[in-house]
Design a protein around this motif. Sequence first.
Motif, PDB file in Angstrom:
ATOM      1  N   GLU A  80       1.023  -1.399  -0.328  1.00 28.01           N
ATOM      2  CA  GLU A  80       0.554  -0.420   0.160  1.00 28.01           C
ATOM      3  C   GLU A  80       0.703   1.235   0.397  1.00 28.01           C
ATOM      4  O   GLU A  80       0.570   2.334  -0.727  1.00 28.01           O
ATOM      5  N   ASN A  83       2.445   1.929  -3.414  1.00 28.48           N
ATOM      6  CA  ASN A  83       1.066   2.373  -4.553  1.00 28.48           C
ATOM      7  C   ASN A  83       1.167   3.542  -4.362  1.00 28.48           C
ATOM      8  O   ASN A  83       0.968   4.308  -5.401  1.00 28.48           O
ATOM      9  N   SER A  84       0.920   3.465  -2.922  1.00 32.60           N
ATOM     10  CA  SER A  84       0.765   4.941  -2.445  1.00 32.60           C
ATOM     11  C   SER A  84       1.602   6.467  -3.087  1.00 32.60           C
ATOM     12  O   SER A  84       1.411   6.855  -3.738  1.00 32.60           O
ATOM     13  N   ASN A  87       2.326   6.390  -7.499  1.00 37.02           N
ATOM     14  CA  ASN A  87       0.686   7.609  -7.999  1.00 37.02           C
ATOM     15  C   ASN A  87       0.658   8.957  -7.198  1.00 37.02           C
ATOM     16  O   ASN A  87       0.889   9.709  -8.156  1.00 37.02           O
ATOM     17  N   LYS A 212      -4.050   3.982  -6.614  1.00 40.05           N
ATOM     18  CA  LYS A 212      -4.913   4.394  -6.078  1.00 40.05           C
ATOM     19  C   LYS A 212      -3.650   4.793  -4.800  1.00 40.05           C
ATOM     20  O   LYS A 212      -2.822   4.476  -4.394  1.00 40.05           O
ATOM     21  N   ILE A 213      -4.075   5.915  -3.991  1.00 41.93           N
ATOM     22  CA  ILE A 213      -3.521   6.551  -3.289  1.00 41.93           C
ATOM     23  C   ILE A 213      -4.109   6.405  -1.450  1.00 41.93           C
ATOM     24  O   ILE A 213      -5.256   6.662  -1.290  1.00 41.93           O
ATOM     25  N   PHE A 214      -3.401   5.707  -0.594  1.00 46.51           N
ATOM     26  CA  PHE A 214      -4.078   4.803   0.628  1.00 46.51           C
ATOM     27  C   PHE A 214      -3.580   5.820   1.746  1.00 46.51           C
ATOM     28  O   PHE A 214      -2.473   6.360   2.033  1.00 46.51           O
ATOM     29  N   TRP A 215      -4.254   7.084   1.736  1.00 45.64           N
ATOM     30  CA  TRP A 215      -3.834   7.961   2.610  1.00 45.64           C
ATOM     31  C   TRP A 215      -3.797   7.715   3.766  1.00 45.64           C
ATOM     32  O   TRP A 215      -3.133   8.245   4.639  1.00 45.64           O
ATOM     33  N   ASN A 217      -3.010   5.132   4.920  1.00 48.01           N
ATOM     34  CA  ASN A 217      -1.848   4.093   5.769  1.00 48.01           C
ATOM     35  C   ASN A 217      -0.810   4.936   6.318  1.00 48.01           C
ATOM     36  O   ASN A 217       0.063   5.625   5.680  1.00 48.01           O
ATOM     37  N   PHE A 220       2.572   5.708   4.002  1.00 50.13           N
ATOM     38  CA  PHE A 220       2.853   6.619   3.950  1.00 50.13           C
ATOM     39  C   PHE A 220       2.517   8.272   3.961  1.00 50.13           C
ATOM     40  O   PHE A 220       3.355   9.246   4.292  1.00 50.13           O
TER      41      PHE A 220
END
Length: 511
Positions: A80, A83-84, A87, A212-215, A217, A220
Amino acid sequence: MFWAAGLLAGSTLIANLLGLLRERLLLANFGVGAEVDAYKAAFTIPDFMFFILTTGALSVTFIPVFNERLVKGNKKSAWELSNSLLNFMAVITFFASIFIMIFAHPLVHMVASGLKGYQVDQAAAMMRIIAVNPFLFSISSVFSSMQQAVGRFVFFALAPSFYSLGIIVGILALSPHFGIEGVAYGVVIGSVIQLLVSALGLYGMGYRYFPKIFWKNHGFKEVLKLLPARSVDQGIDYFNNIVEINLASRLGAGAITAYQTAYTLHSVPITLIGVAISTAAFPKMSDRINQGRPDLFKRDLLRILRVIVWLALPTSIIAYFGRGYLVRLLAAGGNPIIASLLGLLVVSIFFRSIFHIMSRSFYAQHDTMTPLKISIFAILLNIVLAITLARPSAYGINGLAIAQSIVAMLEVLILVGILWHRYPGFITPEFRGALGRMIAAAGFMSIVTYFLIKFLPLNARDRGFASLVPKFGIIVVLSLASYTAFSSFFRLAEAEPIVSRTKKALFGQWK
């Protein structure tokens, strides 16, 4: 760690050789003059955007956090996070690239105010072509950082070679049709190939991409918290480069190219020694901190620092005495201005090699603010010194190199002092004794190198690789052999593996 460093150094050597070939072809086709000045100026803003948004910032903020999740077995959070960040960076750099394309002309005026009218048009046209680089590089940097975090260095190490090959294609195949702009098209080709090679390294890691951005997480969030300080650090560091290009643009045609060429030559050993070793060591240092073992962290850091110093000393000496040979490898007829600049940058070679491991020692501790504060001071000092020393009434173009070397030395000394204060006794008596013996061995080697240069001097016919490489190769091999021998005489542990294997190869019992 040392196997990874050897792999990175070997692949970096190949990449740097291709980079030097690229520069040689560029100078051979366009000379040290106005067109190459415009080409060099075109890189400033795209590179600045990449440096401030992506490079370095990712490797030293993302890797420790990503590594921590893998150590704890939390792969879901790790993917996650990656990927965050991928992106997030792609979106930001996409708009940055669009901005550069739109405002290329005023940006060229800003960074290289000394360029003439037609040079500004050329630089702006090439800047619009190269503007895609921040976007492509941001994606490949995330891919590479993921691989570094798990100890994969092969594809990360190979990618820069393909970037140089793309530019070489631009010089040889495209510039006959498009002029100097053909080289800029080659830059984009190289960037695309580099991205593809970096992506290949993800195979087998179990990574899956999600747009997708997992805000929410936590990893992140932590990276976003650490990112601004390192991004500003990188940004102001490259801002210094913009100031230098601006100053050089006012010192006559070819000044930008001369300084950038000398800077490229001085960067090769820094990359081979400082960057390669510190990049390989960084994940392990982060791991030591994450394990709560500052004792092992200090021990590993000191061992790595000894190796870097032991390698950087003879390299700097050879670069100084052999600068005439090195310059002719790029500019066939030689160039006294480039040679003079390289000689003055030798101090920077030594201290910048050390700088990379020292700065990463702070990043491994999740401390990005200390290097940032030191960098701000160093860059401001460098700008003041450059403006003062690079005036035509002072040292001219040489003033830029003098400023670089002074600041490189001060920056390392400050970092070492702070780390020593943080970890009392960090620099042990044993290390200080070894450092003294290394300096003594390097001093004796410098005498050997001096007489070798006198015995094998450059002459007017020494222009191509066929004449330059054998002579310079003899100087390098004999100089390093003498340095290893002197190091062994002074009982430096770094020399013993080389000496023992050489003895075994030459005099070992045959079975």
